[in-house]
Design an enzyme around this catalytic site. Sequence first.
Site, PDB file in Angstrom:
ATOM      1  N   LYS A   1       3.164 -13.778  19.047  1.00 12.67           N
ATOM      2  CA  LYS A   1       3.278 -14.519  20.311  1.00 12.67           C
ATOM      3  C   LYS A   1       4.076 -15.808  20.090  1.00 12.67           C
ATOM      4  O   LYS A   1       4.958 -16.149  20.878  1.00 12.67           O
ATOM      5  CB  LYS A   1       1.863 -14.834  20.822  1.00 12.67           C
ATOM      6  CG  LYS A   1       1.832 -15.550  22.145  1.00 12.67           C
ATOM      7  CD  LYS A   1       0.387 -15.826  22.537  1.00 12.67           C
ATOM      8  CE  LYS A   1       0.344 -16.934  23.560  1.00 12.67           C
ATOM      9  NZ  LYS A   1      -0.893 -17.713  23.487  1.00 12.67           N
TER      10      LYS A   1
ATOM     11  N   LYS B   1     -13.456  -6.963   9.876  1.00 15.49           N
ATOM     12  CA  LYS B   1     -12.805  -8.286   9.994  1.00 15.49           C
ATOM     13  C   LYS B   1     -11.289  -8.131   9.874  1.00 15.49           C
ATOM     14  O   LYS B   1     -10.523  -8.786  10.572  1.00 15.49           O
ATOM     15  CB  LYS B   1     -13.275  -9.217   8.867  1.00 15.49           C
ATOM     16  CG  LYS B   1     -14.554  -9.946   9.149  1.00 15.49           C
ATOM     17  CD  LYS B   1     -14.779 -10.967   8.036  1.00 15.49           C
ATOM     18  CE  LYS B   1     -16.124 -11.635   8.182  1.00 15.49           C
ATOM     19  NZ  LYS B   1     -16.467 -12.409   6.988  1.00 15.49           N
ATOM     20  N   THR B   2     -10.867  -7.268   8.966  1.00 15.18           N
ATOM     21  CA  THR B   2      -9.427  -7.058   8.781  1.00 15.18           C
ATOM     22  C   THR B   2      -8.807  -6.506  10.063  1.00 15.18           C
ATOM     23  O   THR B   2      -7.758  -6.982  10.500  1.00 15.18           O
ATOM     24  CB  THR B   2      -9.176  -6.108   7.580  1.00 15.18           C
ATOM     25  OG1 THR B   2      -9.632  -6.763   6.401  1.00 15.18           O
ATOM     26  CG2 THR B   2      -7.709  -5.740   7.441  1.00 15.18           C
TER      27      THR B   2
ATOM     28  N   TYR C   1     -14.232   1.381  10.417  1.00  9.81           N
ATOM     29  CA  TYR C   1     -12.802   1.717  10.453  1.00  9.81           C
ATOM     30  C   TYR C   1     -12.394   2.190  11.846  1.00  9.81           C
ATOM     31  O   TYR C   1     -11.465   1.658  12.451  1.00  9.81           O
ATOM     32  CB  TYR C   1     -12.529   2.807   9.418  1.00  9.81           C
ATOM     33  CG  TYR C   1     -11.083   3.226   9.310  1.00  9.81           C
ATOM     34  CD1 TYR C   1     -10.132   2.393   8.728  1.00  9.81           C
ATOM     35  CD2 TYR C   1     -10.664   4.471   9.784  1.00  9.81           C
ATOM     36  CE1 TYR C   1      -8.800   2.788   8.619  1.00  9.81           C
ATOM     37  CE2 TYR C   1      -9.338   4.871   9.670  1.00  9.81           C
ATOM     38  CZ  TYR C   1      -8.414   4.024   9.091  1.00  9.81           C
ATOM     39  OH  TYR C   1      -7.097   4.419   8.985  1.00  9.81           O
TER      40      TYR C   1
ATOM     41  N   ASN D   1      -4.727 -12.445  14.267  1.00  8.71           N
ATOM     42  CA  ASN D   1      -3.794 -13.355  13.579  1.00  8.71           C
ATOM     43  C   ASN D   1      -2.349 -12.861  13.688  1.00  8.71           C
ATOM     44  O   ASN D   1      -1.430 -13.656  13.925  1.00  8.71           O
ATOM     45  CB  ASN D   1      -4.181 -13.505  12.105  1.00  8.71           C
ATOM     46  CG  ASN D   1      -5.415 -14.375  11.943  1.00  8.71           C
ATOM     47  OD1 ASN D   1      -5.679 -15.249  12.776  1.00  8.71           O
ATOM     48  ND2 ASN D   1      -6.184 -14.138  10.887  1.00  8.71           N
TER      49      ASN D   1
ATOM     50  N   GLY E   1      -1.164 -13.324  17.242  1.00  9.49           N
ATOM     51  CA  GLY E   1      -0.926 -14.754  17.481  1.00  9.49           C
ATOM     52  C   GLY E   1       0.416 -15.173  16.907  1.00  9.49           C
ATOM     53  O   GLY E   1       1.199 -15.895  17.548  1.00  9.49           O
TER      54      GLY E   1
ATOM     55  N   PHE F   1      -5.888  -5.350  -2.060  1.00 13.12           N
ATOM     56  CA  PHE F   1      -7.192  -4.671  -2.122  1.00 13.12           C
ATOM     57  C   PHE F   1      -6.983  -3.223  -2.555  1.00 13.12           C
ATOM     58  O   PHE F   1      -7.558  -2.764  -3.541  1.00 13.12           O
ATOM     59  CB  PHE F   1      -7.919  -4.762  -0.770  1.00 13.12           C
ATOM     60  CG  PHE F   1      -9.199  -3.974  -0.748  1.00 13.12           C
ATOM     61  CD1 PHE F   1     -10.120  -4.079  -1.787  1.00 13.12           C
ATOM     62  CD2 PHE F   1      -9.486  -3.111   0.306  1.00 13.12           C
ATOM     63  CE1 PHE F   1     -11.296  -3.327  -1.784  1.00 13.12           C
ATOM     64  CE2 PHE F   1     -10.660  -2.369   0.322  1.00 13.12           C
ATOM     65  CZ  PHE F   1     -11.562  -2.471  -0.726  1.00 13.12           C
ATOM     66  N   THR F   2      -6.162  -2.494  -1.824  1.00 10.76           N
ATOM     67  CA  THR F   2      -5.816  -1.124  -2.242  1.00 10.76           C
ATOM     68  C   THR F   2      -4.318  -1.006  -2.529  1.00 10.76           C
ATOM     69  O   THR F   2      -3.855   0.059  -2.935  1.00 10.76           O
ATOM     70  CB  THR F   2      -6.201  -0.088  -1.165  1.00 10.76           C
ATOM     71  OG1 THR F   2      -5.664  -0.523   0.097  1.00 10.76           O
ATOM     72  CG2 THR F   2      -7.692   0.058  -1.064  1.00 10.76           C
TER      73      THR F   2
ATOM     74  N   GLY G   1       0.827  -1.212   0.000  1.00  5.01           N
ATOM     75  CA  GLY G   1       0.000   0.000   0.000  1.00  5.01           C
ATOM     76  C   GLY G   1       0.857   1.256   0.000  1.00  5.01           C
ATOM     77  O   GLY G   1       2.080   1.191  -0.145  1.00  5.01           O
TER      78      GLY G   1
HETATM   79  P1  NAD Z   1      -3.455   1.793   1.771  1.00  8.21           P
HETATM   80  O1  NAD Z   1      -4.882   1.498   1.484  1.00  8.21           O
HETATM   81  O2  NAD Z   1      -2.610   2.310   0.660  1.00  8.21           O
HETATM   82  O3  NAD Z   1      -2.712   0.528   2.375  1.00  8.21           O
HETATM   83  C1  NAD Z   1      -3.349  -0.522   3.041  1.00  8.21           C
HETATM   84  C2  NAD Z   1      -2.767  -1.822   2.538  1.00  8.21           C
HETATM   85  O4  NAD Z   1      -3.350  -2.921   3.257  1.00  8.21           O
HETATM   86  C3  NAD Z   1      -3.063  -2.056   1.052  1.00  8.21           C
HETATM   87  O5  NAD Z   1      -1.889  -2.459   0.400  1.00  8.21           O
HETATM   88  C4  NAD Z   1      -4.116  -3.160   1.067  1.00  8.21           C
HETATM   89  O6  NAD Z   1      -4.124  -3.926  -0.098  1.00  8.21           O
HETATM   90  C5  NAD Z   1      -3.711  -3.929   2.320  1.00  8.21           C
HETATM   91  N1  NAD Z   1      -4.803  -4.711   2.910  1.00  8.21           N
HETATM   92  C6  NAD Z   1      -6.067  -4.285   3.213  1.00  8.21           C
HETATM   93  N2  NAD Z   1      -6.781  -5.291   3.731  1.00  8.21           N
HETATM   94  C7  NAD Z   1      -5.952  -6.381   3.789  1.00  8.21           C
HETATM   95  C8  NAD Z   1      -6.115  -7.712   4.227  1.00  8.21           C
HETATM   96  N3  NAD Z   1      -7.286  -8.148   4.717  1.00  8.21           N
HETATM   97  N4  NAD Z   1      -5.058  -8.557   4.124  1.00  8.21           N
HETATM   98  C9  NAD Z   1      -3.868  -8.129   3.614  1.00  8.21           C
HETATM   99  N5  NAD Z   1      -3.658  -6.875   3.179  1.00  8.21           N
HETATM  100  C10 NAD Z   1      -4.697  -6.007   3.262  1.00  8.21           C
HETATM  101  O7  NAD Z   1      -3.443   2.813   2.998  1.00  8.21           O
HETATM  102  P2  NAD Z   1      -2.243   3.551   3.736  1.00  8.21           P
HETATM  103  O8  NAD Z   1      -2.537   4.987   3.704  1.00  8.21           O
HETATM  104  O9  NAD Z   1      -0.944   3.058   3.250  1.00  8.21           O
HETATM  105  O10 NAD Z   1      -2.495   3.066   5.238  1.00  8.21           O
HETATM  106  C11 NAD Z   1      -1.694   2.086   5.859  1.00  8.21           C
HETATM  107  C12 NAD Z   1      -2.104   1.949   7.322  1.00  8.21           C
HETATM  108  O11 NAD Z   1      -1.956   3.211   7.977  1.00  8.21           O
HETATM  109  C13 NAD Z   1      -3.548   1.518   7.520  1.00  8.21           C
HETATM  110  O12 NAD Z   1      -3.613   0.622   8.607  1.00  8.21           O
HETATM  111  C14 NAD Z   1      -4.246   2.817   7.872  1.00  8.21           C
HETATM  112  O13 NAD Z   1      -5.367   2.579   8.688  1.00  8.21           O
HETATM  113  C15 NAD Z   1      -3.168   3.572   8.604  1.00  8.21           C
HETATM  114  N6  NAD Z   1      -3.390   5.027   8.555  1.00  8.21           N
HETATM  115  C16 NAD Z   1      -3.124   5.736   7.422  1.00  8.21           C
HETATM  116  C17 NAD Z   1      -3.357   7.107   7.394  1.00  8.21           C
HETATM  117  C18 NAD Z   1      -3.061   7.960   6.193  1.00  8.21           C
HETATM  118  O14 NAD Z   1      -3.288   9.170   6.236  1.00  8.21           O
HETATM  119  N7  NAD Z   1      -2.545   7.430   5.099  1.00  8.21           N
HETATM  120  C19 NAD Z   1      -3.886   7.736   8.519  1.00  8.21           C
HETATM  121  C20 NAD Z   1      -4.171   6.978   9.647  1.00  8.21           C
HETATM  122  C21 NAD Z   1      -3.895   5.623   9.647  1.00  8.21           C
END
Ligand code: NAD
Length: 309
Positions: A104, A90-91, A144, A98, A101, A35-36, A11
């Site tokens: 751990k 769920k994620t 979220y 997961n 776990g 996914f993203t 991501g």
């Molecule tokens: P993003 O959507 O680009 O990255 C999220 C990544 O997680 C993607 O590559 C997606 O494919 C993967 N993913 C989603 N569900 C999954 C699953 N079930 N199994 C495996 N992979 C999965 O978003 P980002 O901006 O890079 O955010 C990364 C993290 O930082 C996230 O946890 C987000 O909540 C947190 N966050 C980001 C921001 C921001 O401003 N960018 C702010 C607060 C928190």
Amino acid sequence: MTRVLVTGGAGFIGSHLCRSLLENGNEVICLDNFFTGRRQNVSDLFTNPNFELIRHDITEPILLEVDEIYHLACPASPVHYQFNPVKTIKTSVMGTINMLGLAKRVKAKVLLASTSEVYGDPLEHPQKESYWGNVNPIGERSCYDEGKRVAETLVMDYHRQHRLDVKIVRIFNTYGPRMLLDDGRVVSNFIVQALRGEPLTIYGDGSQTRSFCFVDDLVRGFELMMKGTDFTGPVNLGNPVEMTMLELADLIREIIGSKSTIEHRPLPSDDPTRRRPDISLAGERLGWSPEVDIRDGLSKTIEEFKTRV
Ligand code: NAD
Ligand code: UDP
């Protein structure tokens, strides 16, 4: 050599983190369900013998041998996390269980990428880590916000119950190169619209505020947090320079030299009115503060977007 797992590593933030971890001499396993995330975000790393990419959904368990886990997997843009809200929660819940776990079993350190959304529409301003938040439990953002709140709870329960070495980072709005063009977040939307000469879509009257952090600053904070001992956090990581969405639109139009107009759209429900991190704890415990000015960070981001728009 430290073996590091980055969930959500393909991501936006994850791909920057993978790159930095490799540069700093780690072995990196990047895990993503795409996914993203995109393979292209990390394709330049495929030739690096210390890098491995695994397609896997973290709602399913996985067995790996690692020393550290940066747990980022979760869609972050409202458009994406509301596309399948049940999957989002769920994620955050099953996925985090997961990963905890796994940690751990192999005694790995875990860093959770949490969010300023745990503060909801904050009644305290700026937000300190001690603030418990003002979150709607049944709204469209809840999958979220509440998902991340449960993830934080799980992390702290594994810490207390199983003595796991954990860290919680609360990320405030972060931007930079490699955000998806259709990500739906404000910085990427405005840049794409300004580059295409289309109207900039401001939701509501544009007086709501956010504080934007450049991704390189955030990644540096992540690595400092992981290195630290005896500090679980939560710690805010973000840039305290606060601006309205109207100011952001003006700044992006000015940097690009764009003649795009402004078009107002309805404000999404539960959209926080204002948000700014108090980062004194990160300063005290990690010696961290952001270094990249918003104008420089936006200019770098815009240059990279130009190669794709
Ligand atoms: P993003 O959507 O680009 O990255 C999220 C990544 O997680 C993607 O590559 C997606 O494919 C993967 N993913 C989603 N569900 C999954 C699953 N079930 N199994 C495996 N992979 C999965 O978003 P980002 O901006 O890079 O955010 C990364 C993290 O930082 C996230 O946890 C987000 O909540 C947190 N966050 C980001 C921001 C921001 O401003 N960018 C702010 C607060 C928190
Ligand atoms: N926003 C906007 N126009 C857009 C996208 C978002 O005015 O094209 C607003 C949105 O309503 C919110 C702010 O910009 O007030 C930040 O939105 P984003 O989705 O980037 O992050 P979050 O709301 O999760 O902080």
